[in-house]
Design an enzyme around this catalytic site. Structure first.
Site, short mmCIF file in Angstrom:
data_model
loop_
_atom_site.label_atom_id
_atom_site.label_comp_id
_atom_site.label_asym_id
_atom_site.label_seq_id
_atom_site.Cartn_x
_atom_site.Cartn_y
_atom_site.Cartn_z
N HIS A 1 0.84 -1.19 0.00
CA HIS A 1 0.00 0.00 0.00
C HIS A 1 0.88 1.24 0.00
CE1 HIS A 1 0.55 -0.67 4.46
NE2 HIS A 1 0.81 0.62 4.38
P1 TYD Z 1 -2.21 -4.02 7.79
O1 TYD Z 1 -2.61 -2.67 7.27
O2 TYD Z 1 -2.75 -5.22 7.10
O3 TYD Z 1 -0.64 -4.12 7.81
P2 TYD Z 1 0.36 -3.97 6.56
O4 TYD Z 1 -0.46 -3.52 5.37
O5 TYD Z 1 1.33 -2.91 6.97
O6 TYD Z 1 1.01 -5.29 6.35
O7 TYD Z 1 -2.60 -4.06 9.34
C1 TYD Z 1 -2.90 -5.26 10.01
C2 TYD Z 1 -4.04 -5.03 11.00
O8 TYD Z 1 -3.65 -4.13 12.03
C3 TYD Z 1 -5.26 -4.43 10.33
O9 TYD Z 1 -6.40 -5.08 10.91
C4 TYD Z 1 -5.26 -2.99 10.78
C5 TYD Z 1 -4.55 -3.03 12.10
N1 TYD Z 1 -3.78 -1.82 12.41
C6 TYD Z 1 -4.21 -0.99 13.43
O10 TYD Z 1 -5.24 -1.22 14.09
N2 TYD Z 1 -3.47 0.13 13.72
C7 TYD Z 1 -2.34 0.43 13.04
O11 TYD Z 1 -1.69 1.45 13.36
C8 TYD Z 1 -1.91 -0.43 11.97
C9 TYD Z 1 -0.67 -0.12 11.17
C10 TYD Z 1 -2.66 -1.54 11.69
#
Ligand code: TYD
Length: 132
Positions: free
Chosen positions: A49
């Site tokens: 992303h």
């Molecule tokens: P995700 O966005 O899938 O991580 P990445 O794309 O960086 O691999 O995030 C995983 C989960 O954690 C998703 O359910 C959203 C949650 N999350 C939060 O609640 N707060 C945050 O600050 C972040 C980064 C993720």
């Protein structure tokens, strides 16, 4: 692409080492949020992303992992394996993380609270945002 690796000062003595992170000093924004990833599977690739506004600094506090940063024109791969080094990730940069070592703890400092509406999760939409 201009990759900004922030060298964090290490305060070391016979007891060990210490790194301090201070907003607007060695971290170039107000720190609104900190999150970290650990126990990441070795074959996992995550991220995929960009953000419309969010700026972040990624620090591998332990172990190592690799980043891909893509500004829509160029794709750069970076190995993070130094807890005294911060990778600045500006907004509207596509990122992917992979090759996590077993012991990897990847900590991220962010200048905004979590906001799903700030995410660009579709690469084609990301490319059209870059073109604007
Ligand atoms: P995700 O966005 O899938 O991580 P990445 O794309 O960086 O691999 O995030 C995983 C989960 O954690 C998703 O359910 C959203 C949650 N999350 C939060 O609640 N707060 C945050 O600050 C972040 C980064 C993720």
């Amino acid at each position: 692409m201009d990759i900004k690796l922030i060298q964090l000062q290490k305060h070391g003595d016979e007891r060990g080492k210490l790194v301090a992170l201070e907003e607007t000093k060695n971290i170039p924004f107000p720190i609104k949020r900190v999150y970290y990833m650990f126990e990441t599977g070795e074959d996992v690739r995550r991220g995929f992303h960009a953000h419309k506004e969010l700026k972040q600094v990624a620090i591998v506090v332990r172990g190592s992992c690799r980043f891909v940063l893509d500004d829509g024109k160029e794709r750069v791969e970076i190995l993070l394996d130094n807890p005294a080094q911060g990778l600045l990730i500006e907004s509207v940069v596509w990122r992917e993380m992979y090759d996590f070592s077993d012991d990897c703890v990847l900590m991220v400092l962010a200048d905004r609270l979590y906001d799903e509406s700030d995410y660009i999760r579709d690469y084609e939409i990301f490319i059209s945002e870059v073109a604007k």
